[in-house]
Design an enzyme around this catalytic site. Structure first.
Site, mmCIF file in Angstrom:
data_model
loop_
_atom_site.group_PDB
_atom_site.id
_atom_site.type_symbol
_atom_site.label_atom_id
_atom_site.label_comp_id
_atom_site.label_asym_id
_atom_site.label_seq_id
_atom_site.Cartn_x
_atom_site.Cartn_y
_atom_site.Cartn_z
ATOM 1 N N ASP A 149 30.627 32.816 48.365
ATOM 2 C CA ASP A 149 30.903 32.640 46.933
ATOM 3 C C ASP A 149 29.592 32.307 46.246
ATOM 4 O O ASP A 149 28.581 32.025 46.902
ATOM 5 C CB ASP A 149 31.940 31.518 46.753
ATOM 6 C CG ASP A 149 32.475 31.428 45.322
ATOM 7 O OD1 ASP A 149 32.207 32.345 44.527
ATOM 8 O OD2 ASP A 149 33.161 30.439 45.018
ATOM 9 N N HIS A 196 41.766 26.819 44.699
ATOM 10 C CA HIS A 196 42.042 28.106 44.060
ATOM 11 C C HIS A 196 43.115 28.813 44.902
ATOM 12 O O HIS A 196 42.835 29.783 45.618
ATOM 13 C CB HIS A 196 40.751 28.931 44.009
ATOM 14 C CG HIS A 196 40.771 30.064 43.046
ATOM 15 N ND1 HIS A 196 41.912 30.474 42.379
ATOM 16 C CD2 HIS A 196 39.763 30.912 42.639
ATOM 17 C CE1 HIS A 196 41.609 31.498 41.596
ATOM 18 N NE2 HIS A 196 40.329 31.775 41.736
ATOM 19 N N ARG A 202 44.645 40.333 44.401
ATOM 20 C CA ARG A 202 45.070 39.262 43.509
ATOM 21 C C ARG A 202 46.360 39.670 42.799
ATOM 22 O O ARG A 202 47.288 38.865 42.632
ATOM 23 C CB ARG A 202 43.976 38.951 42.482
ATOM 24 C CG ARG A 202 42.737 38.238 43.008
ATOM 25 C CD ARG A 202 43.004 36.784 43.353
ATOM 26 N NE ARG A 202 43.520 36.030 42.224
ATOM 27 C CZ ARG A 202 42.756 35.468 41.269
ATOM 28 N NH1 ARG A 202 41.437 35.551 41.336
ATOM 29 N NH2 ARG A 202 43.299 34.788 40.282
ATOM 30 N N CYS A 231 35.053 36.130 46.496
ATOM 31 C CA CYS A 231 36.084 36.031 45.468
ATOM 32 C C CYS A 231 35.661 36.644 44.138
ATOM 33 O O CYS A 231 36.513 36.899 43.286
ATOM 34 C CB CYS A 231 36.494 34.579 45.274
ATOM 35 S SG CYS A 231 35.128 33.487 44.822
ATOM 36 N N ARG A 235 44.307 27.822 34.153
ATOM 37 C CA ARG A 235 42.990 27.913 34.796
ATOM 38 C C ARG A 235 42.133 26.835 34.145
ATOM 39 O O ARG A 235 41.740 26.968 32.974
ATOM 40 C CB ARG A 235 42.406 29.310 34.590
ATOM 41 C CG ARG A 235 41.055 29.547 35.258
ATOM 42 C CD ARG A 235 40.639 31.000 35.059
ATOM 43 N NE ARG A 235 39.278 31.251 35.485
ATOM 44 C CZ ARG A 235 38.912 31.624 36.703
ATOM 45 N NH1 ARG A 235 39.838 31.763 37.631
ATOM 46 N NH2 ARG A 235 37.655 31.845 37.000
ATOM 47 N N GLN A 293 43.790 32.721 44.760
ATOM 48 C CA GLN A 293 42.724 33.467 45.427
ATOM 49 C C GLN A 293 42.944 33.462 46.934
ATOM 50 O O GLN A 293 42.789 34.491 47.604
ATOM 51 C CB GLN A 293 41.364 32.860 45.096
ATOM 52 C CG GLN A 293 40.186 33.547 45.760
ATOM 53 C CD GLN A 293 39.992 34.966 45.287
ATOM 54 O OE1 GLN A 293 39.851 35.216 44.100
ATOM 55 N NE2 GLN A 293 39.980 35.931 46.205
#
Length: 307
Positions: A224, A129, A292, A264, A102, A132
């Site tokens: 987001d 991402h 997830r 998210c 990450r 996600q």
């Protein structure tokens, strides 16, 4: 499939196969637990950015499948600073079976994959991402049965989450619309890739400025945070630009009656989304977060040859 760095690098069939595997593993887990198909396998998790969902879902995903996970904080590695990425990749390949990173810069996770003999997963980068997006697609599929022909609208910054959502929609035949302020568009490179994928799958990509126009006929509204990690110096400016793009009850009412709301997380409640929407009947924020776990189990199992 050696690595999982972007959605766009995998064909539509692979993406759907991963979703189908995620459904199987989720059902298995809910009906007594998963088989230990990753027994004696270890995932190393390299973090430059802090996380709740990424860390816990990958850690628990490995445990559910009989494997183990090792957390490596920013201070322990100093990716590309204390030691070169090439050296880190080659050293780690001798210790563990798979890497998840990450990171801030997408080039860092690409370098890990280039130099590593073991699979590498992009847990988030400034470009996209992908994990996600797989959880997002799983959530939408559970709601509607398929993404094909659906209208998915993203309201807000054309960021890394928007890029992966756009690409997974295009791969699976959903029409993708984004409404964002001028100066906060999706990267041109990512948009070009998305348009090429969409043309192959008979769906559309649309960029708009007006969020009210964008949510007309929407089956899914996604948002987001206005300011992501690493953009803190832009907070005040973004708080002045983005208020018209808030997902609130008035905006939701302009979409289709069955619309679902996605985010998210983490959410800055009262900014990009209101409590009434985040906790309301259209919200799928928490099933989405929980997915997830299941989407990433599928990715781990596939990369490690256990499925």
């Amino acid at each position: 499939m050696k690595d999982f760095i972007t959605i766009s690098e995998h064909n539509s069939e692979t993406i759907q196969e991963l979703l189908d595997l995620a459904v199987t593993l989720k059902d298995e887990w809910k009906n007594g637990g998963n088989q230990p198909i990753l027994k004696n396998k270890t995932l190393a998790m390299i973090f430059q950015k802090p996380s709740l969902r990424t860390r816990v879902s990958f850690d628990m995903g490995m445990r559910h499948l009989g494997g183990d996970a090792l957390y490596l904080s920013p201070a322990e590695i100093g990716l590309g600073k204390r030691e070169s990425i090439a050296d880190i990749a080659r050293v780690m390949a001798g210790y563990v079976d798979i890497l998840m990173a990450r990171v801030f810069e997408h080039a860092h996770v690409e370098s890990l994959a280039a130099w590593s003999d073991i699979p590498v997963i992009n847990g988030l980068s400034d470009y996209n991402h992908p994990c996600q997006a797989m959880a997002d697609a799983l959530t939408i599929q559970e709601e509607f049965g398929s993404l094909k022909g659906l209208n998915v609208t993203f309201v807000g910054d054309g960021n890394n989450v928007a890029v992966s959502l756009m690409h997974v929609c295009a791969k699976l035949g959903a029409n993708f619309t984004i409404a964002n302020p001028e100066g906060y568009d999706i990267r041109e490179k990512a948009l070009t890739i998305g348009q090429e994928i969409a043309s192959q799958n008979n769906c559309t990509l649309t960029q708009l400025r007006n969020p009210h126009e964008a949510v007309k006929d929407a089956d899914v509204i996604y948002t987001d945070t206005w300011t992501s990690m690493g953009q803190e110096e832009e907070t005040l400016r973004r708080q002045q630009v983005f208020p018209p793009y808030q997902v609130n009850p008035q905006l939701v009412a302009e979409a289709r009656p069955h619309v679902i709301i996605m985010h998210c997380l983490p959410a800055h409640r009262g900014e990009e989304i209101t409590d009434a929407v985040a906790d309301g009947p259209h919200s799928r924020l928490f099933p989405q977060a929980h997915n997830r776990l299941h989407a990433q189990k599928a990715i781990l199992a596939r990369l490690l040859g256990a499925a």
